[in-house]
Enzyme design. Structure first.
Site, PDB file in Angstrom:
ATOM      1  CB  CYS A   1      -0.521  -2.613   2.282  1.00  0.00           C
ATOM      2  SG  CYS A   1      -0.079  -4.345   2.637  1.00  0.00           S
TER       3      CYS A   1
ATOM      4  CG  HIS B   1       0.337  -7.687   4.864  1.00  0.00           C
ATOM      5  ND1 HIS B   1      -0.068  -6.580   5.564  1.00  0.00           N
ATOM      6  CD2 HIS B   1       1.023  -8.449   5.747  1.00  0.00           C
ATOM      7  CE1 HIS B   1       0.344  -6.662   6.814  1.00  0.00           C
ATOM      8  NE2 HIS B   1       1.018  -7.788   6.945  1.00  0.00           N
TER       9      HIS B   1
ATOM     10  CD  GLU C   1      -3.451  -4.893   1.154  1.00  0.00           C
ATOM     11  OE1 GLU C   1      -4.353  -4.272   1.736  1.00  0.00           O
ATOM     12  OE2 GLU C   1      -2.801  -5.811   1.702  1.00  0.00           O
TER      13      GLU C   1
ATOM     14  CB  CYS D   1      -1.472  -2.613   7.320  1.00  0.00           C
ATOM     15  SG  CYS D   1      -0.173  -3.229   6.217  1.00  0.00           S
TER      16      CYS D   1
ATOM     17  CB  SER E   1      -8.840  -0.277   5.522  1.00  0.00           C
ATOM     18  OG  SER E   1      -8.216   0.973   5.441  1.00  0.00           O
TER      19      SER E   1
END
Length: 151
Positions: free
Chosen positions: A87, A57, A59, A84, A82
């Site tokens: 993260c 991901h 992040e 998940c 936003s």
């Protein structure tokens, strides 16, 4: 606009450039930047599709790019979408005290949970971040359904 708000917008623009890079490669357009003040420590984008890696991901990519640190107590994580649950867990694990989110319309995540754990959350509701996700949904509906849309 305050100096802090201006810095947040500038670093979110960098995260959005990362997201667009991922989108152009056929991936999920989530970009992220880890910064300490105005200093960028790491940046990255979601490469789940490109690498076939379910945990790649945006992040996580930014954290990997930043490398190992003794602590994250003076950092801010900028993310175009936003976070998940995975993260969010990384944010809490590393005690990142501040998260700036580009948008939470496409995927709301659980920003209230982050706040309840003491994380300062700033939601920009950035039109560019919303547009990148909309373009992704239109261009790659099968990936959208596989990743976020099916939930």
């Amino acid at each position: 606009m305050t100096v802090d708000e201006q810095l947040d917008r500038e670093l979110m623009a960098l995260a959005l450039a990362q997201a667009r890079e991922g989108l152009e490669a056929g991936g999920v357009p989530v970009g992220a930047v880890l910064a300490e003040g105005a200093t960028v420590l790491g940046k990255g984008h979601n490469e789940r599709v490109q690498q076939g890696d379910p945990v790649a991901h945006g992040e996580i990519s930014a954290l990997r790019d930043a490398g190992r640190r003794a602590d994250y107590l003076t950092t801010t994580l900028y993310t175009t979408l936003s976070p998940c649950q995975m993260c969010t867990g990384a944010i809490l694990l590393f005690q990142i005290p501040r998260v700036v989110v580009g948008e939470a319309r496409t995927f709301a995540g659980d920003l209230g949970f982050l706040r309840s754990r003491g994380v300062e959350v700033v939601l920009l509701d950035d039109a560019g971040c919303v547009a990148a996700m909309r373009e992704f949904q239109e261009r790659f509906p099968q990936v959208w359904s596989e990743d976020i849309g099916g939930r």
